[in-house]
Design a protein around this motif. Sequence first.
Motif: not given
Length: 548
Positions: A139-141, A359-365, A389-394, A406-407
Motif C-alpha cells: 500500500n505504501g508503493q 477504470a479511470d484510476l487504472s488508466a491514469r495509474r 532502473r525502476l519498473e512499476v508493475l500494475l 495491485r502496485v
Amino acid sequence: MLLSLRLRDFVIVDAAEFDLGNGFTVFSGETGAGKSILIDALQLALGGRADAGYVREGAARADICAEFATDAAIDEWLAEHALSGDGAMLQMRRVIEADGRSRALINAMPATAALQRELGERLVDIHGQHEAQSLMRGNGQRERLDACGALQDLAAATAAAHASWQAAAAQLAAAESLERGALLEREHLAWQVDELAALAMEPGEWDELNDEQRRLAHAAALIEGAQGAVAMLADGDQPLGSTLAQLVQRLRALSEYDPRLGAALEMLETAAINIDEAVSELGSYAERIDLDPQRLDEIERRIGAIFAAARKFRLAPEAIPAELATLSDRLEQLTAAQDLAALRARELATRDEHRARCADLSARRRAAAAELASAVTAQLTTLGMAGGRLEVLLEEVEPGPNGAERVEFRIAAHAGASPRALAKIASGGELSRIGLAIAVISAQANPVPTLIFDEADAGVGGAVAEVIGTLMRRLGAERQVLSVTHLPQVAAQANQHFLVTKEETGGRAHCTVTALERQQRVEEIARMLGGVEITATTRAHARELLAG
C-alpha cells in the motif's frame, strides 16, 4: 512559504523562535538533540494529532505557532472558511494543555484540527525519515505512485464509490433476507391504516362531538332553564328586573337628600342594565337551541364508531388521528425500504460508478507508472546507482476500495540485472536512495510552497550525499525546502543553516535552535565531518564544501 516557527514548553523546548527564508534550509545537530521535534511541532500546527506527551514536564501547556506567507489560492480558501487575517500573512497555532486537551487556531480564530490539516496540506509537504521503509509495503508503493501522479483525489473518490457500493449491496442483502417478515409487517400496517383511514377522524373532532352531544341531549332542559330565567327576570308576576327598576327609582329620589347614596345607586343601576342584557341574551339563546333528535342520533352513532375503533386499537379516542399519521409514515418508509427493484437498481448504479472510477484510476495509474519509472531511473544514476532502473508493475485484481490493481515496485540495482521486488533486492542504502528519488519526484508533482525532508537522506554518504545536497538546493530555487540532515555534504549546500543542541541543567534537558553565521557553519560542518575532535584539516574540508 513558512516564515517563522515559535515554540513554548514543547517536549524539551522551553522557548524557541526562528525565522525562515527562501531557498534551501537545513537543521543539523547531534543525534537526539531534538531536530525532528521541530518537525513534530510544525505538524501539530498543521493539524496533527495532539496528546499530553508533547507538553514539557512541569508546564501547564505547550504552544506552537507557525506563520506563513499566503498567495491568492490560500487567501481564497481562508475567505471561504471565514478565516481571513489582516494581511498577507497566515498564522496557524496549536495550544496543548497538560491534560491532553488542545485548541487549534487559524489567524487567531478557533478552528478544528481537520480544518488545520486541510489547510496544512496546501502549505507543506513533509517527507519523513521512515518513508523509504514504507516502500516495502504494497500500500505504501501504491500511495507513492498516486502521490507522484497527483491521483490522491481520484483514489479517494474511488474509495468513497466503493463504500457507497458496499452500503447499497448490504442494504439490498438485508432487504432480501427480511423480505418475508417485512411483507407481513406491511400487510398488517396496511390493514391498520385502512381501518383508521376509513374512520376519517379529524384532529379535535372527539372533543367537538362530545360537546355537541351534551348540548343536544340536554336541549329541552337548556331551553326550559333559559326561558325560566327570562320569566324570573322580566316576565313573571314579580319580575326581578321590574323590582330592581322600582328600587333604583326610589333611591334616585332619596339621593337628592343625601348624595352619599350615590355609590349604591350607581351599582344598582349597573345591575339593572346587566339584567336587561342578560334577558336579551337568554331569549336569543333559547331561540337558537335546536331540538334535533336526528342529529343527536347521528352524533351518538359517530361517537360509538370512534369509541369502538379506539378500543380495537387500544388507544384513547382523541389519539386516533395522530396514530393514523404515525402508521402511515411507517408504512411509507417500509414500502420504500423494501422496494427491492429500487434497491437492486441502486446497487447496480453504485457498482457501475465504482467500476467507472476504477477504470479511470487504472488508466491514469498506468500513465503515472510509466512516468515515475522513467523519472526514478534517471534519478538513480545521479544517486550513485548507474544502470539501475525502476519498473512499476500494475497487476489486475478484483475492484476494491483501492482500485482494480495491485502496485508493485521492482528494481534492477545495476546494469544487466533483472528487476525484482523491492523488498527482496534493495539494500538499506539502495532503499534510501530509491525512497529519496521517489520523494523528490513526488515533491515536484505537489505544488505546495514548502517541502520538508526529515532525514530522508539517511543511509547514504560520499559523492551521493553531495548530489543530494545539489538536488535539494536546486529544488530550493523553485520553492522553500527544509531538511533535517546528518550529512555535511547536504548541509553545506544550504542557503540557511540552523544548529539544534540539547543541554542538561538542573537535571532537565533543554533544546535550543541557533541560526549559524559563516564561521559557525564551518565549525558545525567540521563536526559533522570529523566527529568529536575537530582538526584544522576538517575545518579546511568544511570551508571547501561551503565554497563549492
